[in-house]
Design a protein around this motif. Structure first.
Motif, PDB file in Angstrom:
ATOM      1  N   GLY A 222       4.712  23.074   8.083  1.00 31.44           N
ATOM      2  CA  GLY A 222       5.104  23.591   9.313  1.00 31.44           C
ATOM      3  C   GLY A 222       6.096  24.760   9.343  1.00 31.44           C
ATOM      4  N   LEU A 223       6.670  24.990  10.298  1.00 36.09           N
ATOM      5  CA  LEU A 223       7.368  26.133  10.418  1.00 36.09           C
ATOM      6  C   LEU A 223       9.059  25.866  10.418  1.00 36.09           C
ATOM      7  CD1 LEU A 223       5.423  28.090  13.170  1.00 36.09           C
ATOM      8  CD2 LEU A 223       5.607  28.625  10.774  1.00 36.09           C
ATOM      9  N   TYR A 224       9.703  24.767  10.952  1.00 36.54           N
ATOM     10  CA  TYR A 224      11.022  24.751  11.171  1.00 36.54           C
ATOM     11  C   TYR A 224      11.567  23.795  10.587  1.00 36.54           C
ATOM     12  CZ  TYR A 224      15.467  24.792  13.593  1.00 36.54           C
ATOM     13  OH  TYR A 224      16.702  25.039  14.017  1.00 36.54           O
ATOM     14  N   ASP A 225      11.484  22.464  10.777  1.00 33.57           N
ATOM     15  CA  ASP A 225      12.162  21.427  10.303  1.00 33.57           C
ATOM     16  C   ASP A 225      11.474  20.038   9.789  1.00 33.57           C
ATOM     17  OD1 ASP A 225      11.418  19.917  12.454  1.00 33.57           O
ATOM     18  OD2 ASP A 225      13.457  20.029  13.403  1.00 33.57           O
ATOM     19  N   GLU A 226      11.984  19.175   9.243  1.00 36.36           N
ATOM     20  CA  GLU A 226      11.120  17.880   8.875  1.00 36.36           C
ATOM     21  C   GLU A 226      10.148  17.468   9.600  1.00 36.36           C
ATOM     22  OE1 GLU A 226      14.954  16.152  10.674  1.00 36.36           O
ATOM     23  OE2 GLU A 226      14.324  18.037   9.716  1.00 36.36           O
ATOM     24  N   ARG A 227      10.383  17.667  11.065  1.00 34.71           N
ATOM     25  CA  ARG A 227       9.411  17.033  11.993  1.00 34.71           C
ATOM     26  C   ARG A 227       8.104  17.992  12.396  1.00 34.71           C
ATOM     27  NH1 ARG A 227      13.181  16.553  16.849  1.00 34.71           N
ATOM     28  NH2 ARG A 227      13.719  18.772  16.012  1.00 34.71           N
ATOM     29  N   SER A 228       8.005  19.165  11.763  1.00 36.35           N
ATOM     30  CA  SER A 228       7.211  20.204  12.070  1.00 36.35           C
ATOM     31  C   SER A 228       5.749  19.688  11.155  1.00 36.35           C
ATOM     32  CB  SER A 228       7.411  21.313  11.393  1.00 36.35           C
ATOM     33  OG  SER A 228       8.683  21.996  12.348  1.00 36.35           O
ATOM     34  N   VAL A 229       5.765  19.004  10.105  1.00 35.24           N
ATOM     35  CA  VAL A 229       4.593  18.573   9.529  1.00 35.24           C
ATOM     36  C   VAL A 229       3.578  17.865  10.477  1.00 35.24           C
ATOM     37  CG1 VAL A 229       5.471  16.219   8.870  1.00 35.24           C
ATOM     38  CG2 VAL A 229       3.699  17.430   7.226  1.00 35.24           C
ATOM     39  N   THR A 230       2.309  17.876  10.172  1.00 36.47           N
ATOM     40  CA  THR A 230       1.389  17.054  10.773  1.00 36.47           C
ATOM     41  C   THR A 230       1.456  15.790  10.421  1.00 36.47           C
ATOM     42  OG1 THR A 230      -0.420  17.292   9.278  1.00 36.47           O
ATOM     43  CG2 THR A 230      -0.157  19.084  10.839  1.00 36.47           C
ATOM     44  N   VAL A 231       0.660  14.629  11.315  1.00 34.46           N
ATOM     45  CA  VAL A 231       0.801  13.351  11.082  1.00 34.46           C
ATOM     46  C   VAL A 231      -0.089  13.178   9.665  1.00 34.46           C
ATOM     47  CG1 VAL A 231      -0.166  10.999  11.907  1.00 34.46           C
ATOM     48  CG2 VAL A 231       1.019  12.654  13.486  1.00 34.46           C
ATOM     49  N   GLU A 232      -1.157  13.835   9.441  1.00 35.82           N
ATOM     50  CA  GLU A 232      -1.899  13.403   8.291  1.00 35.82           C
ATOM     51  C   GLU A 232      -1.205  14.183   7.012  1.00 35.82           C
ATOM     52  OE1 GLU A 232      -5.858  15.107   6.343  1.00 35.82           O
ATOM     53  OE2 GLU A 232      -5.479  16.041   8.319  1.00 35.82           O
ATOM     54  N   GLY A 233      -0.240  15.113   7.160  1.00 30.16           N
ATOM     55  CA  GLY A 233       0.539  15.472   6.127  1.00 30.16           C
ATOM     56  C   GLY A 233       1.619  14.466   5.775  1.00 30.16           C
ATOM     57  N   ARG A 234       2.360  13.672   6.945  1.00 25.23           N
ATOM     58  CA  ARG A 234       3.138  12.902   6.775  1.00 25.23           C
ATOM     59  C   ARG A 234       2.802  11.529   5.921  1.00 25.23           C
ATOM     60  NH1 ARG A 234       7.669  10.290  10.963  1.00 25.23           N
ATOM     61  NH2 ARG A 234       8.891   9.291   9.552  1.00 25.23           N
ATOM     62  N   GLU A 235       1.618  11.242   6.232  1.00 22.32           N
ATOM     63  CA  GLU A 235       0.708  10.137   5.735  1.00 22.32           C
ATOM     64  C   GLU A 235       0.548  10.601   4.101  1.00 22.32           C
ATOM     65  OE1 GLU A 235      -2.581   9.579   8.283  1.00 22.32           O
ATOM     66  OE2 GLU A 235      -1.307   8.294   9.846  1.00 22.32           O
ATOM     67  N   ALA A 236       0.042  11.792   3.911  1.00 27.78           N
ATOM     68  CA  ALA A 236      -0.021  12.074   2.413  1.00 27.78           C
ATOM     69  C   ALA A 236       1.012  11.923   1.648  1.00 27.78           C
ATOM     70  CB  ALA A 236      -0.798  13.532   2.615  1.00 27.78           C
ATOM     71  N   ILE A 237       2.124  12.453   2.082  1.00 23.84           N
ATOM     72  CA  ILE A 237       3.541  12.411   1.445  1.00 23.84           C
ATOM     73  C   ILE A 237       3.819  10.938   1.117  1.00 23.84           C
ATOM     74  CG2 ILE A 237       5.997  12.900   1.621  1.00 23.84           C
ATOM     75  CD1 ILE A 237       5.051  15.655   3.147  1.00 23.84           C
ATOM     76  N   HIS A 238       3.656  10.183   2.299  1.00 24.45           N
ATOM     77  CA  HIS A 238       4.187   8.806   2.136  1.00 24.45           C
ATOM     78  C   HIS A 238       3.332   8.055   1.119  1.00 24.45           C
ATOM     79  CE1 HIS A 238       5.617   4.702   3.417  1.00 24.45           C
ATOM     80  NE2 HIS A 238       4.337   4.381   3.429  1.00 24.45           N
ATOM     81  N   ARG A 239       1.993   8.425   0.844  1.00 25.47           N
ATOM     82  CA  ARG A 239       1.222   7.700  -0.087  1.00 25.47           C
ATOM     83  C   ARG A 239       1.538   8.239  -1.612  1.00 25.47           C
ATOM     84  NH1 ARG A 239      -2.754   8.906   3.986  1.00 25.47           N
ATOM     85  NH2 ARG A 239      -3.727  10.502   2.617  1.00 25.47           N
ATOM     86  N   ALA A 240       1.947   9.454  -1.584  1.00 21.33           N
ATOM     87  CA  ALA A 240       2.281  10.086  -3.086  1.00 21.33           C
ATOM     88  C   ALA A 240       2.950   9.429  -3.948  1.00 21.33           C
ATOM     89  CB  ALA A 240       2.590  11.426  -2.768  1.00 21.33           C
ATOM     90  N   ASP A 241       2.453   9.245  -5.317  1.00 20.75           N
ATOM     91  CA  ASP A 241       3.357   8.855  -6.250  1.00 20.75           C
ATOM     92  C   ASP A 241       4.638   9.730  -6.752  1.00 20.75           C
ATOM     93  OD1 ASP A 241       1.786   6.602  -6.826  1.00 20.75           O
ATOM     94  OD2 ASP A 241       0.284   7.901  -7.592  1.00 20.75           O
ATOM     95  N   ARG A 242       4.204  11.185  -6.529  1.00 25.69           N
ATOM     96  CA  ARG A 242       5.405  12.210  -6.767  1.00 25.69           C
ATOM     97  C   ARG A 242       4.969  13.189  -5.810  1.00 25.69           C
ATOM     98  NH1 ARG A 242       5.911  13.695 -12.801  1.00 25.69           N
ATOM     99  NH2 ARG A 242       7.664  14.752 -12.215  1.00 25.69           N
ATOM    100  N   VAL A 243       6.356  13.850  -5.290  1.00 30.25           N
ATOM    101  CA  VAL A 243       6.128  15.024  -4.250  1.00 30.25           C
ATOM    102  C   VAL A 243       6.860  16.026  -4.622  1.00 30.25           C
ATOM    103  CG1 VAL A 243       6.604  15.625  -1.954  1.00 30.25           C
ATOM    104  CG2 VAL A 243       5.947  13.232  -2.447  1.00 30.25           C
ATOM    105  N   PHE A 244       6.241  17.380  -4.875  1.00 33.91           N
ATOM    106  CA  PHE A 244       6.769  18.601  -5.311  1.00 33.91           C
ATOM    107  C   PHE A 244       6.906  19.409  -4.174  1.00 33.91           C
ATOM    108  CE2 PHE A 244       4.675  16.766  -8.852  1.00 33.91           C
ATOM    109  CZ  PHE A 244       5.700  16.592  -9.750  1.00 33.91           C
ATOM    110  N   ALA A 245       7.812  20.434  -4.234  1.00 30.36           N
ATOM    111  CA  ALA A 245       7.821  21.761  -3.137  1.00 30.36           C
ATOM    112  C   ALA A 245       8.590  22.578  -3.649  1.00 30.36           C
ATOM    113  CB  ALA A 245       8.645  20.994  -2.106  1.00 30.36           C
ATOM    114  N   GLU A 246       8.104  23.924  -3.070  1.00 28.79           N
ATOM    115  CA  GLU A 246       8.798  25.090  -3.470  1.00 28.79           C
ATOM    116  C   GLU A 246       9.367  25.636  -2.171  1.00 28.79           C
ATOM    117  OE1 GLU A 246       8.134  27.954  -2.370  1.00 28.79           O
ATOM    118  OE2 GLU A 246       5.949  28.154  -1.845  1.00 28.79           O
ATOM    119  N   CYS A 247      10.513  26.472  -2.389  1.00 30.12           N
ATOM    120  CA  CYS A 247      11.137  27.053  -1.451  1.00 30.12           C
ATOM    121  C   CYS A 247      11.347  28.696  -1.590  1.00 30.12           C
ATOM    122  CB  CYS A 247      12.446  26.444  -1.005  1.00 30.12           C
ATOM    123  SG  CYS A 247      12.452  24.663  -1.054  1.00 30.12           S
TER     124      CYS A 247
END
Length: 257
Positions: A8-33
């Protein structure tokens, strides 16, 4: 499995519910900025919100050395996060293709984008936008690349609006974000009376939208990033009303008023 999650666009709460669930299930989480940022959240706040460790990859670590991401996806469930929607950048399309070449399943969890927010906040109709462009910081004698002015002019000839993304420079100590007033000053060198719209902090609790001559926008302060500009083309009567009422556009700049 490699899941691409738009934050999403602004802060940690901008993610969708589906996105949050995917992150929660992941073994490893990567990001680029480096393509964009969640300017309303630090890495630590993002990790706390999702109760996970986020491994930040720089441009080289995604484009030139994606091995660790692909290895993690091959061994288990990996998530790759970006601000906005992950497939807006061709860099991430390439990463998905590399995963497919290794037989790794992929999935996309979309996030809202600056392009969608620009249309929503300004009241300009999304199907009346043409090709977008990015305005970089001046380099040497180069003020505004021809590609930028050519894109704006070509869209205007067709009556279309232009979304102008503003440059982000990733620095060691701090990042540099081009502001709407800087962008307006650069574009005003070609046409200071042209109507433009500054869209600032889309997705935040206090977004700002301001429509005026480029020369007037160049003299304003727009506060914290992220900013972008829209250069309107032909305006439908509803768009004219939206720019006047929602963005404070002067009536003399609205053809048909």
């Amino acid at each position: 499995m490699l899941t691409f999650v738009g934050l999403g666009l602004y802060d940690e709460r901008s993610v969708t519910v589906e996105g949050r669930e995917a992150i929660h299930r992941a073994d490893r989480v990567f990001a680029e900025c480096y393509t964009s940022r969640l300017v309303g959240a630090t890495r630590e706040e993002l990790e706390a919100f999702h109760d996970t460790t986020v491994e930040i990859r720089d441009r080289a670590g995604v484009e030139e050395d994606p091995g660790p991401i692909l290895d993690a996806a091959e061994a288990g469930d990996a998530v790759f996060c970006t601000a906005g929607d992950t497939m807006i950048s061709t860099t991430h399309v390439d990463l998905r293709l590399r995963a497919h070449a290794r037989g790794i399943d992929t999935r996309i969890v979309h996030g809202t984008t600056a392009a969608a927010a620009a249309a929503s906040l300004t009241g300009l109709q999304n199907y009346r936008f043409g090709k977008a462009t990015t305005l970089p910081f001046p380099y040497g004698s180069m003020r505004v690349p021809e590609s930028v002015t050519e894109t704006i002019d070509a869209n205007r000839e067709r009556g279309l609006h232009t979304l102008v993304f503003l440059d982000i420079k990733a620095e060691r100590e701090t990042d540099r974000f081009m502001t709407a007033d800087t962008a307006a000053k650069l574009l005003a060198e070609a046409d200071e009376d042209r109507l433009a719209v500054a869209v600032c902090r889309a997705g935040s609790p206090d977004p700002l939208v301001a429509a005026d001559r480029l020369s007037n926008l160049a003299g304003r302060e727009f506060g914290d990033p992220l900013h972008l500009l829209v250069v309107p083309g032909e305006l439908h009567h509803v768009e004219r009303e939206a720019l006047r009422e929602l963005a404070g556009a002067p009536g003399e700049l609205l053809p048909g008023d």
